[in-house]
Design an enzyme around this catalytic site. Structure first.
Site, PDB file in Angstrom:
ATOM      1  N   ASN A 113       0.671  -1.202  -0.016  1.00 45.47           N
ATOM      2  CA  ASN A 113       0.215  -0.045  -0.011  1.00 45.47           C
ATOM      3  C   ASN A 113       0.898   1.672  -0.071  1.00 45.47           C
ATOM      4  OD1 ASN A 113       0.086   2.352   2.407  1.00 45.47           O
ATOM      5  ND2 ASN A 113       0.488  -0.114   3.343  1.00 45.47           N
ATOM      6  N   LEU A 117      -0.789   8.497   4.114  1.00 46.83           N
ATOM      7  CA  LEU A 117      -1.112   9.113   5.491  1.00 46.83           C
ATOM      8  C   LEU A 117      -1.872   9.975   5.562  1.00 46.83           C
ATOM      9  CD1 LEU A 117       2.620   9.247   6.205  1.00 46.83           C
ATOM     10  CD2 LEU A 117       1.294   7.882   7.008  1.00 46.83           C
ATOM     11  N   CYS A 176       8.748   8.135   8.384  1.00 52.40           N
ATOM     12  CA  CYS A 176       7.878   9.331   8.278  1.00 52.40           C
ATOM     13  C   CYS A 176       9.335  10.122   7.248  1.00 52.40           C
ATOM     14  CB  CYS A 176       6.730  10.591   8.366  1.00 52.40           C
ATOM     15  SG  CYS A 176       5.818   9.426   8.929  1.00 52.40           S
ATOM     16  N   THR A 238       6.165  -1.483   7.831  1.00 52.06           N
ATOM     17  CA  THR A 238       5.940  -2.325   6.395  1.00 52.06           C
ATOM     18  C   THR A 238       7.470  -2.359   5.795  1.00 52.06           C
ATOM     19  OG1 THR A 238       5.059  -0.326   5.632  1.00 52.06           O
ATOM     20  CG2 THR A 238       3.892  -1.815   6.569  1.00 52.06           C
ATOM     21  N   GLY A 310      -3.755  -6.339  11.865  1.00 50.53           N
ATOM     22  CA  GLY A 310      -3.883  -5.243  10.511  1.00 50.53           C
ATOM     23  C   GLY A 310      -4.418  -5.894   9.151  1.00 50.53           C
TER      24      GLY A 310
END
Length: 359
Positions: A113, A117, A176, A238, A310
């Site tokens: 994916n 965000l 991030c 991930t 998840g």
């Protein structure tokens, strides 16, 4: 080996693939409304309760960030308030529209994916999402996942939420990019220590750092978080990956690459959890590829006291409930009085250390 035992997300017994789970309006059969214990009283299953982060968790199972929205999306599907809790979708200082499509694709053993965000921002979360969480989740615990382009962005979100009620603590997504250096906080030891220290000065709530797997040794970064004042860890985020459309000869994901999750990353997640446990004393929430109680127990034996479900929820929204019930059955069938007795109980050679590449 039968299909249902393959390391993928296909559920042969349900006749459902990940792609179908993502696009169909799924509804669970009516009837089961409580997890374990007394169905009428809503008592937790014996032995599964723990005290972590200064709070009582009825269940060790939580829903992972990015897979359960802000809770309301799953409210008609599973008994949210009987789980251990949820970790919300990301919250940033300003609203984010997310990436262009395609944002999600199925892969062997999981999915990839690049949502980007997408979220309503700090003010939008306080006005639109937090009131529902306050009203509907009285027993399960809420962690707000926080993202930012800079340390100041992270601090502004944490500081802006600290006086609000309706949640227990923060999960800090350090994968991030840091605008100034173009790096990730989670892969820069100095930047990570500085960020955790800054956030520690902004809140007394539980501060859980979500580690990236993209480092030589997760244990080093776990220790940095502990030394800087973190209260816990989430392991892991991930893995970066890419899926190619061979007909068009271009990446299938609009962002070119994305994060790979699902059963394929379970061994790496378990290993990262074990390395973190060897390196620090912080409570750990294990994440990555958990579909059933056996998967969850791998994380727990490796050192996780809580687990997050998840990607499996996209195939089967009831997955977290099934994990909880499977853990209760395991305790009963193996004569284990308390789940916490299994945390970190992995038997391994004392001299075992970081793995070295074969070859």
């Amino acid at each position: 080996m039968r299909d249902r035992d393959l390391p993928g997300l296909r559920r042969a017994q349900r006749g459902r693939t990940l792609g179908e789970g993502l696009h169909r309006g799924l509804r669970l059969p009516r009837g089961r409304t409580r997890l374990g214990g007394d169905l009428n009283a809503g008592a937790p299953a014996p032995g599964l309760g723990q005290r972590v982060f200064g709070a009582e968790f009825r269940s060790p199972v939580l829903l992972a960030s990015g897979t359960c929205g802000y809770g309301q999306e799953y409210a008609d599907l599973i008994p949210l308030d009987e789980l251990g809790g949820i970790v919300t979708k990301a919250v940033s200082l300003e609203p984010r529209p997310g990436n262009r499509p395609h944002r999600v694709a199925e892969t062997p053993g999981g999915m990839i994916n690049a949502i980007g965000l997408e979220n309503p921002g700090l003010d939008g979360f306080i006005a639109e999402k937090l009131p529902w969480l306050r009203e509907h989740l009285a027993r399960s615990h809420v962690f707000v996942n926080v993202v930012g382009h800079s340390a100041e962005d992270f601090a502004a979100v944490v500081g802006g939420l600290d006086d609000e009620d309706g949640f227990l603590g923060f999960e800090i997504n350090v994968s991030c990019p840091n605008v100034k250096g173009g790096t990730m906080f989670g892969t820069d030891q100095t930047a990570l220590a500085d960020l955790v220290g800054l956030l520690r000065s902004r809140t007394e709530r539980p501060l859980v750092i979500k580690l990236t797997p993209n480092v030589p040794d997760v244990g080093d970064f776990a220790r940095i978080c502990e030394d800087a004042g973190a209260d816990g860890l989430s392991a892991i985020n991930t893995f970066p990956g890419m899926v190619v459309d061979i007909a068009r000869r271009e990446p299938l994901i609009g962002n070119r690459s994305g994060g790979v999750s699902g059963p394929a990353i379970l061994p790496m997640g378990v290993y990262a959890t074990w390395r973190a446990r060897q390196s620090c004393e912080l409570p750990i929430m294990g994440i990555g590829g958990i579909r059933n109680a056996n998967d969850a127990l791998q994380y727990i034996l490796a050192g996780a006291c809580l687990v997050q479900v998840g990607t499996a929820s996209f195939v089967d929204p009831d997955a977290a409930v099934s994990v909880h019930e499977g853990l209760a059955r395991y305790l009963d069938s193996h004569g284990v009085a308390r789940l916490e007795d299994l945390v970190g109980a992995l038997r391994a050679w004392p001299e075992a250390g970081p793995a070295t590449p074969a070859g």
